[in-house]
Structures are given as C-alpha cells and as structure tokens.
Write a protein that holds these residues in place. Structure first.
Motif, PDB file in Angstrom:
ATOM      1  N   LEU A 222       0.849  -1.210   0.000  1.00 46.70           N
ATOM      2  CA  LEU A 222       0.000   0.000   0.000  1.00 46.70           C
ATOM      3  C   LEU A 222       0.879   1.252   0.000  1.00 46.70           C
ATOM      4  CD1 LEU A 222      -2.702  -1.057   2.645  1.00 46.70           C
ATOM      5  CD2 LEU A 222      -3.043  -0.820   0.172  1.00 46.70           C
ATOM      6  N   LEU A 223       1.931   1.200   0.807  1.00 49.16           N
ATOM      7  CA  LEU A 223       2.856   2.349   0.865  1.00 49.16           C
ATOM      8  C   LEU A 223       3.525   2.554  -0.492  1.00 49.16           C
ATOM      9  CD1 LEU A 223       4.446   1.784   4.376  1.00 49.16           C
ATOM     10  CD2 LEU A 223       3.144   3.784   3.650  1.00 49.16           C
ATOM     11  N   ALA A 224       3.939   1.435  -1.096  1.00 48.56           N
ATOM     12  CA  ALA A 224       4.605   1.539  -2.401  1.00 48.56           C
ATOM     13  C   ALA A 224       3.672   2.176  -3.428  1.00 48.56           C
ATOM     14  CB  ALA A 224       5.060   0.161  -2.865  1.00 48.56           C
ATOM     15  N   SER A 225       2.371   1.917  -3.291  1.00 48.23           N
ATOM     16  CA  SER A 225       1.414   2.456  -4.277  1.00 48.23           C
ATOM     17  C   SER A 225       1.333   3.978  -4.209  1.00 48.23           C
ATOM     18  CB  SER A 225       0.023   1.831  -4.081  1.00 48.23           C
ATOM     19  OG  SER A 225      -0.619   2.384  -2.947  1.00 48.23           O
ATOM     20  N   ILE A 226       1.790   4.567  -3.089  1.00 49.79           N
ATOM     21  CA  ILE A 226       1.809   6.041  -3.018  1.00 49.79           C
ATOM     22  C   ILE A 226       3.262   6.535  -2.912  1.00 49.79           C
ATOM     23  CG2 ILE A 226      -0.537   6.430  -2.195  1.00 49.79           C
ATOM     24  CD1 ILE A 226       0.636   6.695   0.666  1.00 49.79           C
ATOM     25  N   ASP A 227       4.168   5.693  -3.387  1.00 47.38           N
ATOM     26  CA  ASP A 227       5.587   6.105  -3.476  1.00 47.38           C
ATOM     27  C   ASP A 227       6.203   6.441  -2.137  1.00 47.38           C
ATOM     28  OD1 ASP A 227       6.793   5.890  -5.846  1.00 47.38           O
ATOM     29  OD2 ASP A 227       5.807   7.670  -6.693  1.00 47.38           O
ATOM     30  N   ILE A 228       5.839   5.711  -1.137  1.00 44.80           N
ATOM     31  CA  ILE A 228       6.420   5.938   0.192  1.00 44.80           C
ATOM     32  C   ILE A 228       7.062   4.631   0.635  1.00 44.80           C
ATOM     33  CG2 ILE A 228       5.892   6.452   2.627  1.00 44.80           C
ATOM     34  CD1 ILE A 228       3.771   8.390   1.680  1.00 44.80           C
ATOM     35  N   LYS A 229       8.270   4.749   1.194  1.00 44.14           N
ATOM     36  CA  LYS A 229       8.969   3.545   1.662  1.00 44.14           C
ATOM     37  C   LYS A 229       8.610   3.311   3.121  1.00 44.14           C
ATOM     38  CE  LYS A 229      13.092   3.809  -1.207  1.00 44.14           C
ATOM     39  NZ  LYS A 229      12.820   5.083  -1.900  1.00 44.14           N
ATOM     40  N   ARG A 230       8.590   2.058   3.493  1.00 42.20           N
ATOM     41  CA  ARG A 230       8.297   1.707   4.885  1.00 42.20           C
ATOM     42  C   ARG A 230       9.246   2.439   5.847  1.00 42.20           C
ATOM     43  NH1 ARG A 230       6.352  -3.285   7.739  1.00 42.20           N
ATOM     44  NH2 ARG A 230       7.379  -3.207   9.729  1.00 42.20           N
ATOM     45  N   GLU A 231      10.509   2.580   5.445  1.00 41.46           N
ATOM     46  CA  GLU A 231      11.511   3.231   6.310  1.00 41.46           C
ATOM     47  C   GLU A 231      11.200   4.710   6.563  1.00 41.46           C
ATOM     48  OE1 GLU A 231      12.406  -0.117   4.485  1.00 41.46           O
ATOM     49  OE2 GLU A 231      12.664   1.621   3.194  1.00 41.46           O
ATOM     50  N   GLN A 232      10.283   5.270   5.801  1.00 48.40           N
ATOM     51  CA  GLN A 232       9.966   6.703   5.967  1.00 48.40           C
ATOM     52  C   GLN A 232       8.832   6.938   6.961  1.00 48.40           C
ATOM     53  OE1 GLN A 232       9.405   7.151   1.545  1.00 48.40           O
ATOM     54  NE2 GLN A 232      10.486   9.063   1.918  1.00 48.40           N
TER      55      GLN A 232
ATOM     56  N   LEU B 197      -4.787   5.877  -1.386  1.00 44.66           N
ATOM     57  CA  LEU B 197      -4.453   6.876  -2.424  1.00 44.66           C
ATOM     58  C   LEU B 197      -4.790   8.298  -1.977  1.00 44.66           C
ATOM     59  CD1 LEU B 197      -5.615   5.012  -5.666  1.00 44.66           C
ATOM     60  CD2 LEU B 197      -3.330   5.112  -4.650  1.00 44.66           C
ATOM     61  N   LYS B 198      -5.683   8.414  -0.986  1.00 43.62           N
ATOM     62  CA  LYS B 198      -6.066   9.755  -0.499  1.00 43.62           C
ATOM     63  C   LYS B 198      -4.996  10.362   0.402  1.00 43.62           C
ATOM     64  CE  LYS B 198     -10.886   8.374  -0.518  1.00 43.62           C
ATOM     65  NZ  LYS B 198     -11.931   7.834   0.334  1.00 43.62           N
ATOM     66  N   VAL B 199      -4.063   9.523   0.839  1.00 52.14           N
ATOM     67  CA  VAL B 199      -3.071   9.990   1.815  1.00 52.14           C
ATOM     68  C   VAL B 199      -2.046  10.930   1.190  1.00 52.14           C
ATOM     69  CG1 VAL B 199      -1.200   9.229   3.334  1.00 52.14           C
ATOM     70  CG2 VAL B 199      -3.397   8.025   3.355  1.00 52.14           C
ATOM     71  N   ARG B 200      -1.608  10.634  -0.013  1.00 53.02           N
ATOM     72  CA  ARG B 200      -0.559  11.439  -0.653  1.00 53.02           C
ATOM     73  C   ARG B 200      -0.976  12.922  -0.773  1.00 53.02           C
ATOM     74  NH1 ARG B 200       4.438  12.418  -0.987  1.00 53.02           N
ATOM     75  NH2 ARG B 200       5.145  10.328  -1.457  1.00 53.02           N
ATOM     76  N   PRO B 201      -2.179  13.230  -1.334  1.00 54.74           N
ATOM     77  CA  PRO B 201      -2.574  14.653  -1.394  1.00 54.74           C
ATOM     78  C   PRO B 201      -2.703  15.287  -0.013  1.00 54.74           C
ATOM     79  CG  PRO B 201      -4.238  13.255  -2.487  1.00 54.74           C
ATOM     80  CD  PRO B 201      -3.112  12.365  -2.080  1.00 54.74           C
ATOM     81  N   LEU B 202      -3.137  14.504   0.973  1.00 55.94           N
ATOM     82  CA  LEU B 202      -3.257  15.051   2.335  1.00 55.94           C
ATOM     83  C   LEU B 202      -1.888  15.428   2.880  1.00 55.94           C
ATOM     84  CD1 LEU B 202      -5.813  12.749   4.196  1.00 55.94           C
ATOM     85  CD2 LEU B 202      -6.106  15.121   3.476  1.00 55.94           C
ATOM     86  N   LEU B 203      -0.913  14.567   2.601  1.00 59.10           N
ATOM     87  CA  LEU B 203       0.449  14.820   3.076  1.00 59.10           C
ATOM     88  C   LEU B 203       0.998  16.091   2.410  1.00 59.10           C
ATOM     89  CD1 LEU B 203       2.795  13.805   4.805  1.00 59.10           C
ATOM     90  CD2 LEU B 203       3.561  12.446   2.860  1.00 59.10           C
TER      91      LEU B 203
END
Ligand code: URA
Length: 207
Positions: free
Chosen positions: A66-76, A173-179
């Motif tokens: 799920l994280l990868a789908s919004i271009d975020i790594k687990r380590e972040q 997918l809604k998380v990226r714009p919120l961030l």
C-alpha cells in the motif's frame, strides 16, 4: 541516545498488564523519529512477537505494498500498535490493556509529532472517532491538534475478505494529497518539556 531508544527500553520493561507475561517480547514500534506519517495498528501477532517488529507478517506485506502504491517507503513512516505486547492467540486487546498501554502511544506521538496519523482497524480508530463504525468512516479524516487523523481498515481485513482489498487500496491513495497539503502548513510552535516531566510516561491527552 534518541528519545525513542529510551522509550523502547521502558516499553520492554513494562509489566502494567498481563500481556507482558504471555508475550515473547515487546513490539514497541519502528520508524524514524521525524516521520511525517504514523500508522497505528491493533497489537502484535505471531511474527511480530517473534521478531519484535510491527507488521512483519502477511498484513505487513500488504501494508508495504500500500505504501509503495503512493511512493512511500516503509523506512519513511512510523509504525506502531495500540498494545505493545501480543495478545494470546491474537485475541482482541481488552479495554484495560489498551488503557494501560496508552501512555506509551501518547509518548510516541509527542516525540514523533507526525503530520498524519493513520489508524488501522477499529481499535485505533476508536481513539479519534469514538463510537463510529469503520465501515462508514474508512477513507475519511478529521483534523485534531494540528494533525490529520485518517481512518483505514486494518490491512489484515483484506486477507480475510477480498472485497475489502479494493476499498483499502483506494483509501490509501487519499493519503498522498493530504500529506502534500500538510507539508505546506507552518510547523506548530514547539512547547518546552521540562526534563523531570520528560522521564515519566503520562497521559498527554493528545487525542
Ligand atoms: N496486526 C497488527 O495490528 N499489528 C501488527 O503489528 C501486526 C498485525
């Protein structure tokens, strides 16, 4: 030593509830101290209890994707749970166990000061959306104390119920714009914490 490392030592020694007697080890959480996103799950399962790390089993693999789908790594991101010791046979944590563990969670939130908290499943959802139903509010958020609290189904739900998988995949997918939106906001003013109050885990009433 970082505040989180100190906190993990305290959590490892915690005997406030019976879970510490039956679990193999504590699973305090993991991720960078400056993470912008914090995930809060329910409690460690078998694999987490073995390894001392949160979300490393099948649900964790789905969370990683799920994280990868919004271009975020687990380590972040920072990942933790409502209770830091595994409930026997993966039963739900009891209200007293959740309450006993709460000061640790409050300390983690106060230390990391994430911009977005994502609740995974109904136990952590209850913190921010008391009395609400996850089937109604998943994929929605509230703003509270300068941060966004976003509710999601628990990733394990997708493993048991295929129909929920798409809901979870579209919610993340809604998380990226919120961030992106939160990044634009000015940092809240940091309040000075006195050294003597820093040591004691106490209820911060952040939620
Ligand atoms: N489920 C959770 O709620 N937390 C974990 O760490 C693993 C599975």
């Amino acid at each position: 030593m970082s505040s989180l490392t100190d906190l993990y030592k305290e959590i490892a020694a915690c005997q406030r509830c019976i879970l510490s007697k039956t679990a193999t080890r504590a699973v305090p959480g993991e991720g960078p101290e400056n993470a912008r996103i914090m995930f809060i799950g329910e409690g460690p399962g078998f694999h987490e209890d073995q390894q001392g790390r949160p979300f490393v089993g099948a649900a964790g693999q789905f969370l990683d994707s799920l994280l990868a789908s919004i271009d975020i790594k687990r380590e972040q991101v920072y990942i933790t749970n409502m209770v830091k010791h595994r409930p026997p046979n993966n039963r739900d944590p009891l209200p007293g166990e959740i309450a006993g563990c709460r000061p640790w969670l409050d300390k983690q939130v106060a230390t990391i000061r994430p911009k977005i908290i994502i609740t995974l499943g109904r136990h952590s959802m209850e913190l921010f959306f008391p009395g609400k139903s996850i089937s109604k509010i998943h994929g929605t958020y509230i703003r509270k104390d300068g941060l966004i609290c976003f509710a999601m189904y628990h990733p394990a739900a997708a493993l048991h119920q295929q129909s929920l998988r798409q809901e979870i995949e579209s919610d993340i997918l809604k998380v990226r714009p919120l961030l992106n939106e939160m990044e634009k906001e000015p940092e809240p003013v940091k309040t000075e914490v006195k050294p003597e109050t820093k040591r004691e885990p106490k209820q911060l009433n952040l939620f």
